[in-house]
Design a protein around this motif. Sequence first.
Motif, PDB file in Angstrom:
ATOM      1  N   SER A 103       0.848  -1.191   0.000  1.00 57.49           N
ATOM      2  CA  SER A 103       0.000   0.000   0.000  1.00 57.49           C
ATOM      3  C   SER A 103       0.887   1.245   0.000  1.00 57.49           C
ATOM      4  CB  SER A 103      -0.917   0.008   1.226  1.00 57.49           C
ATOM      5  OG  SER A 103      -1.851  -1.042   1.165  1.00 57.49           O
ATOM      6  N   ILE A 104       0.377   2.328  -0.594  1.00 63.20           N
ATOM      7  CA  ILE A 104       1.188   3.533  -0.797  1.00 63.20           C
ATOM      8  C   ILE A 104       0.599   4.699  -0.016  1.00 63.20           C
ATOM      9  CG2 ILE A 104       2.089   5.140  -2.519  1.00 63.20           C
ATOM     10  CD1 ILE A 104       1.525   2.845  -4.561  1.00 63.20           C
ATOM     11  N   PHE A 105       1.457   5.365   0.758  1.00 63.79           N
ATOM     12  CA  PHE A 105       1.030   6.500   1.571  1.00 63.79           C
ATOM     13  C   PHE A 105       1.962   7.691   1.329  1.00 63.79           C
ATOM     14  CE2 PHE A 105      -0.246   2.630   3.698  1.00 63.79           C
ATOM     15  CZ  PHE A 105      -1.568   2.873   4.035  1.00 63.79           C
ATOM     16  N   PRO A 106       1.576   8.630   0.482  1.00 66.21           N
ATOM     17  CA  PRO A 106       2.388   9.839   0.321  1.00 66.21           C
ATOM     18  C   PRO A 106       2.334  10.702   1.586  1.00 66.21           C
ATOM     19  CG  PRO A 106       0.944   9.515  -1.567  1.00 66.21           C
ATOM     20  CD  PRO A 106       0.480   8.581  -0.497  1.00 66.21           C
ATOM     21  N   LEU A 107       3.492  11.081   2.058  1.00 65.93           N
ATOM     22  CA  LEU A 107       3.634  12.038   3.149  1.00 65.93           C
ATOM     23  C   LEU A 107       4.069  13.351   2.519  1.00 65.93           C
ATOM     24  CD1 LEU A 107       4.187  13.120   6.060  1.00 65.93           C
ATOM     25  CD2 LEU A 107       6.418  11.968   5.917  1.00 65.93           C
ATOM     26  N   ALA A 108       3.295  14.397   2.724  1.00 61.61           N
ATOM     27  CA  ALA A 108       3.600  15.669   2.067  1.00 61.61           C
ATOM     28  C   ALA A 108       3.456  16.831   3.029  1.00 61.61           C
ATOM     29  CB  ALA A 108       2.673  15.878   0.867  1.00 61.61           C
ATOM     30  N   MET A 109       4.299  17.819   2.849  1.00 57.38           N
ATOM     31  CA  MET A 109       4.177  19.080   3.558  1.00 57.38           C
ATOM     32  C   MET A 109       4.100  20.168   2.505  1.00 57.38           C
ATOM     33  SD  MET A 109       6.525  20.696   6.589  1.00 57.38           S
ATOM     34  CE  MET A 109       7.832  21.366   5.560  1.00 57.38           C
ATOM     35  N   GLY A 110       3.180  21.084   2.672  1.00 56.07           N
ATOM     36  CA  GLY A 110       2.991  22.097   1.645  1.00 56.07           C
ATOM     37  C   GLY A 110       2.780  23.474   2.227  1.00 56.07           C
ATOM     38  N   THR A 111       2.152  24.309   1.453  1.00 53.40           N
ATOM     39  CA  THR A 111       1.820  25.660   1.894  1.00 53.40           C
ATOM     40  C   THR A 111       0.322  25.871   1.719  1.00 53.40           C
ATOM     41  OG1 THR A 111       2.298  26.516  -0.314  1.00 53.40           O
ATOM     42  CG2 THR A 111       4.070  26.609   1.321  1.00 53.40           C
TER      43      THR A 111
END
Length: 208
Positions: A103-111
């Motif tokens: 299974s795929i879990f993108p971890l992202a930090m943005g604005t």
Amino acid sequence: MDGLVDACKVPCVYKSFGCERYVDQHSLAKHSSRCVHAPCYCYECTPPFEGSPASLVHHLTTPSVTHYWPAAVNIKYETCYLFAVSESLEDHRRLLVTEEDSSIFPLAMGTSKAHAARHPVSVVCVRGNAADTDMRPVYRCVLTVTAPPRYEGALAASITLTETVPSCSVPGNVDMEDAWYDFHPKMVHEDSKEVDLVICITKSNVHH
């Protein structure tokens, strides 16, 4: 004739993505709307990418594409992992892939578009037919953000949140305005300009 049409079995429209089911003609639309083999998409490239979650990982981590993500990180359920995420957003994304079932879990930090000073953090699960949550595994994520030692006592040494992981079939469309957590500026380490995130993902039984 109606009976013959109803009795006719046809392959799933997602056969090319791995579904081996043959279903009644009248049930095809319902099956397609819930098929676990429904593809994921990437609309940031031309032509748009369409494929299985596994092939999407390969697509996103190929250096030749403009929206290149760092190499995928293998994780295990119910295991904590520390990620140092850059405040500058130059290295703010990770693709987490579980060893148990890929299974795929993108971890992202943005604005935030509405609040320029905000730096929201989000974790989602990539899977086709993301809107269909019936009969699908439920994922939860424990996110812990740890403050630098110099601020211990001045604010909470760490903040821990437990959230249900939302699903998404198009990673580039993650809504950062609805992200889980906006970190306090004091959570950033002065020397590295990074925020320490501890992630633990769990998997529970299907809804029904």
